[in-house]
Structure formats: structure tokens, C-alpha cells
Motif scaffolding. Structure first.
Motif, PDB file in Angstrom:
ATOM      1  N   ASP A 107       1.007  -1.452  -0.128  1.00 31.81           N
ATOM      2  CA  ASP A 107       0.107  -0.141   0.135  1.00 31.81           C
ATOM      3  C   ASP A 107       0.939   1.239  -0.490  1.00 31.81           C
ATOM      4  N   ILE A 108       2.288   1.324  -0.517  1.00 31.29           N
ATOM      5  CA  ILE A 108       3.251   2.376  -0.447  1.00 31.29           C
ATOM      6  C   ILE A 108       3.394   2.918  -1.787  1.00 31.29           C
ATOM      7  N   GLN A 109       3.228   4.352  -2.184  1.00 32.22           N
ATOM      8  CA  GLN A 109       4.541   4.556  -3.206  1.00 32.22           C
ATOM      9  C   GLN A 109       5.176   5.556  -3.098  1.00 32.22           C
ATOM     10  N   SER A 110       6.537   5.762  -3.296  1.00 33.05           N
ATOM     11  CA  SER A 110       7.048   6.838  -3.149  1.00 33.05           C
ATOM     12  C   SER A 110       7.692   7.253  -4.230  1.00 33.05           C
ATOM     13  N   ILE A 111       8.024   8.326  -3.258  1.00 36.25           N
ATOM     14  CA  ILE A 111       9.404   9.481  -4.621  1.00 36.25           C
ATOM     15  C   ILE A 111      10.396   9.396  -4.552  1.00 36.25           C
ATOM     16  N   PRO A 112      11.737   9.144  -5.455  1.00 30.45           N
ATOM     17  CA  PRO A 112      12.972   9.403  -5.276  1.00 30.45           C
ATOM     18  C   PRO A 112      13.274  10.993  -4.150  1.00 30.45           C
ATOM     19  N   PHE A 113      13.771  10.429  -3.302  1.00 28.20           N
ATOM     20  CA  PHE A 113      14.098  12.245  -2.173  1.00 28.20           C
ATOM     21  C   PHE A 113      15.552  11.551  -1.765  1.00 28.20           C
ATOM     22  N   PRO A 114      16.464  11.403  -2.014  1.00 23.56           N
ATOM     23  CA  PRO A 114      18.116  11.096  -1.075  1.00 23.56           C
ATOM     24  C   PRO A 114      18.293  12.628  -0.818  1.00 23.56           C
ATOM     25  N   GLU A 115      17.606  13.336  -0.436  1.00 19.42           N
ATOM     26  CA  GLU A 115      18.907  14.606   0.881  1.00 19.42           C
ATOM     27  C   GLU A 115      17.572  14.396   1.832  1.00 19.42           C
ATOM     28  N   ALA A 116      16.893  13.436   1.715  1.00 21.77           N
ATOM     29  CA  ALA A 116      15.778  13.244   3.262  1.00 21.77           C
ATOM     30  C   ALA A 116      17.143  12.616   4.439  1.00 21.77           C
ATOM     31  N   ALA A 117      18.173  11.506   3.422  1.00 20.32           N
ATOM     32  CA  ALA A 117      18.703  10.731   4.428  1.00 20.32           C
ATOM     33  C   ALA A 117      20.036  11.676   5.569  1.00 20.32           C
ATOM     34  N   LYS A 118      19.701  12.974   5.068  1.00 20.08           N
ATOM     35  CA  LYS A 118      21.057  14.010   5.229  1.00 20.08           C
ATOM     36  C   LYS A 118      20.046  13.865   7.053  1.00 20.08           C
ATOM     37  N   ASP A 119      20.191  13.727   8.001  1.00 23.43           N
ATOM     38  CA  ASP A 119      19.485  14.296   9.110  1.00 23.43           C
ATOM     39  C   ASP A 119      20.264  14.648  10.061  1.00 23.43           C
ATOM     40  N   ILE A 120      19.948  15.247  10.737  1.00 19.41           N
ATOM     41  CA  ILE A 120      21.568  15.781  12.107  1.00 19.41           C
ATOM     42  C   ILE A 120      21.324  15.526  13.168  1.00 19.41           C
ATOM     43  N   ASP A 121      21.829  14.324  13.800  1.00 14.16           N
ATOM     44  CA  ASP A 121      21.879  13.337  14.774  1.00 14.16           C
ATOM     45  C   ASP A 121      23.135  13.830  16.094  1.00 14.16           C
ATOM     46  N   THR A 122      24.172  14.545  15.332  1.00  8.34           N
ATOM     47  CA  THR A 122      25.405  14.620  16.252  1.00  8.34           C
ATOM     48  C   THR A 122      26.155  15.904  15.475  1.00  8.34           C
ATOM     49  N   LEU A 123      26.627  16.567  16.718  1.00 14.24           N
ATOM     50  CA  LEU A 123      27.802  17.670  16.013  1.00 14.24           C
ATOM     51  C   LEU A 123      28.311  16.983  14.764  1.00 14.24           C
ATOM     52  N   GLU A 124      29.035  16.321  14.767  1.00 14.30           N
ATOM     53  CA  GLU A 124      29.121  16.452  13.479  1.00 14.30           C
ATOM     54  C   GLU A 124      29.149  16.379  12.298  1.00 14.30           C
ATOM     55  N   ASP A 125      27.787  15.667  12.207  1.00  6.40           N
ATOM     56  CA  ASP A 125      26.568  16.050  10.910  1.00  6.40           C
ATOM     57  C   ASP A 125      26.192  17.511  11.296  1.00  6.40           C
ATOM     58  N   PHE A 126      26.010  17.963  12.068  1.00  8.14           N
ATOM     59  CA  PHE A 126      25.647  19.613  11.413  1.00  8.14           C
ATOM     60  C   PHE A 126      26.776  19.873  11.054  1.00  8.14           C
ATOM     61  N   GLN A 127      28.168  19.422  11.738  1.00  7.91           N
ATOM     62  CA  GLN A 127      29.449  20.140  11.067  1.00  7.91           C
ATOM     63  C   GLN A 127      29.687  20.159   9.546  1.00  7.91           C
ATOM     64  N   ASN A 128      29.428  18.619   8.753  1.00 10.35           N
ATOM     65  CA  ASN A 128      29.354  17.920   7.271  1.00 10.35           C
ATOM     66  C   ASN A 128      27.851  19.117   6.967  1.00 10.35           C
ATOM     67  N   TYR A 129      26.509  19.192   7.194  1.00  9.82           N
ATOM     68  CA  TYR A 129      25.988  20.065   6.949  1.00  9.82           C
ATOM     69  C   TYR A 129      26.758  21.407   6.914  1.00  9.82           C
ATOM     70  N   ILE A 130      26.755  22.075   7.412  1.00 10.09           N
ATOM     71  CA  ILE A 130      27.675  23.775   7.347  1.00 10.09           C
ATOM     72  C   ILE A 130      28.531  23.071   6.017  1.00 10.09           C
ATOM     73  N   GLU A 131      29.272  22.889   6.077  1.00  6.16           N
ATOM     74  CA  GLU A 131      30.617  22.855   5.123  1.00  6.16           C
ATOM     75  C   GLU A 131      30.242  22.324   3.422  1.00  6.16           C
ATOM     76  N   ASN A 132      28.845  20.877   3.333  1.00  7.86           N
ATOM     77  CA  ASN A 132      28.082  21.218   2.313  1.00  7.86           C
ATOM     78  C   ASN A 132      27.466  22.039   1.799  1.00  7.86           C
ATOM     79  N   LYS A 133      27.142  22.807   3.009  1.00  4.67           N
ATOM     80  CA  LYS A 133      26.540  24.276   2.833  1.00  4.67           C
ATOM     81  C   LYS A 133      27.364  25.824   1.929  1.00  4.67           C
ATOM     82  N   ALA A 134      28.947  25.027   3.045  1.00  2.87           N
ATOM     83  CA  ALA A 134      29.389  26.648   2.335  1.00  2.87           C
ATOM     84  C   ALA A 134      30.457  26.104   0.843  1.00  2.87           C
ATOM     85  N   GLY A 135      30.195  24.908   0.566  1.00  2.00           N
ATOM     86  CA  GLY A 135      31.378  24.394  -0.601  1.00  2.00           C
ATOM     87  C   GLY A 135      29.807  24.407  -1.919  1.00  2.00           C
TER      88      GLY A 135
END
Length: 201
Positions: free
Chosen positions: A173-201
């Protein structure tokens, strides 16, 4: 699907134990992450947004100031995601009894866009499936839209079990839409730092 019949529930009740500080308040593009996600929800094609708070509720309420969202404080947030889904959906239904679908968002997915939320809604309006999910990293998950037939299941979720329980039980009963960005959640300070660096890049 009529926008008046869709409710978005933003789940933001967690303590952020892995982060060591409230991740809902971390700055993303000059504003707290929670406020950014709430504004994204509000800018999509809908009019009803409920935000579920728990730990750090007072500080989180402050960052939502002036936004037209319904705030619900889950006093049992320590029991897990299921209790927050229960609180959010119950409040959304009380506010808008005509709701025929709920879209669940997490406060720690800053890559989610209103365009993707709209795409989920559009697919839901034409699909015979009742679970419209985002697909990433070989899984389906949030942001996820569930139609009314699953409301009773959502309201009965075990406290420490989220919507994954329903997804696993209803694979046909499931239909999905590809959205790879959704895998990038922020659980740790390292995740957050990676997010900031990716945005800056």
C-alpha cells in the motif's frame, strides 16, 4: 487532495541526546533548524501545521514565535516517537476534523523542501495507495504521508515505535518518491558540521 484536508505534523519533541544540545535550535541559514522546517511546511500547499514539542519545549516555542502553527507539548516525549505522533495527530484532528491525510516531518531534516512536500501531496491525490513516502538509502520513510485509513493505527502506535511499524506491515500500500536528501538528517555535532561545510561548498 484539498489543502484544507491535509495536516502536517512536525515531530520535534526529542532531547537530542546524541547531539548534547537541542538540535532544534541549531542555526541553519541564519535561523533555528526547527523554525526553518516549520516555515518549509507552511510554505507548502497546505494551511494546517502542528509542531509537537517535548524536551526543551519553552526554548523551542520561542523560536516558533509569530509562525501560524499549532504547538502541542507532548508531556510523555520520553516514551518515544509513537507518543509524539499520537499527540500531533490527535491535536491536528481536533483542530481540523475534516483532515483526510497527515504528513509527518522531522525537525532534523533541513534539506526537505516545500517542493517535495507538494510532490507527496500531488501523488497522494491521484494514487490508490494510502502511504506516500520518500525513498532514500534503499528505504522508504519520512517525510511520509498517510491517508485517513491509517489514522487509527497511528493513534495506537506503541510509544517507542514510529510510523515505520505501519510501513513495514503494509508494503503493498506504499508509493514513494525518490528524495535522497532526506537521508541527511542531523543527529550529532559531526552531522551538523558536515551540513555546514556542504552548504558552504
Amino acid at each position: 487532495m484539498s489543502k484544507s484536508k491535509l495536516s502536517i505534523v512536525v515531530l520535534a519533541a526529542g532531547q537530542s541526546s546524541r547531539m548534547g544540545k537541542p538540535k532544534q535550535l541549531l542555526p541553519v541559514n541564519g535561523q533555528p533548524m526547527l523554525r526553518r522546517v516549520a516555515k518549509t511546511a507552511l510554505s507548502a500547499d497546505n494551511t494546517k501545521v502542528t509542531v509537537v514539542l517535548g524536551a526543551n519545549a519553552e526554548a523551542c516555542t520561542e523560536v516558533l514565535a509569530s509562525l501560524p502553527v499549532q504547538i502541542v507539548v507532548n508531556k510523555n516525549w520520553e516514551n518515544g516517537m509513537g507518543s509524539s505522533i499520537n499527540s500531533g495527530l490527535a491535536s491536528a484532528l481536533k483542530q481540523n476534523p475534516e483532515t483526510d491525510a497527515v504528513l509527518l516531518l522531522l525537525a532534523d531534516q533541513p534539506f526537505v523542501t516545500s517542493k517535495h512536500i507538494n510532490a507527496l501531496q500531488k501523488l497522494a491525490s491521484t494514487s490508490k495507495k494510502s502511504i506516500i513516502a520518500s525513498s532514500y538509502s534503499e528505504i522508504v520513510g519520512v517525510p511520509i504521508l498517510l491517508k485517513k485509513k491509517y489514522f487509527s493505527d497511528l493513534l495506537k502506535l506503541n510509544a517507542n515505535k514510529g510510523a515505520k511499524l505501519i510501513v513495514k506491515a503494509n508494503p503493498d500500500d506504499i508509493q514513494s518518491i525518490p528524495f535522497p536528501e532526506a537521508a541527511k538528517d542531523i543527529d550529532t555535532l559531526e552531522d551538523f558540521q558536515n551540513y555546514i561545510e556542504n552548504k558552504a561548498g
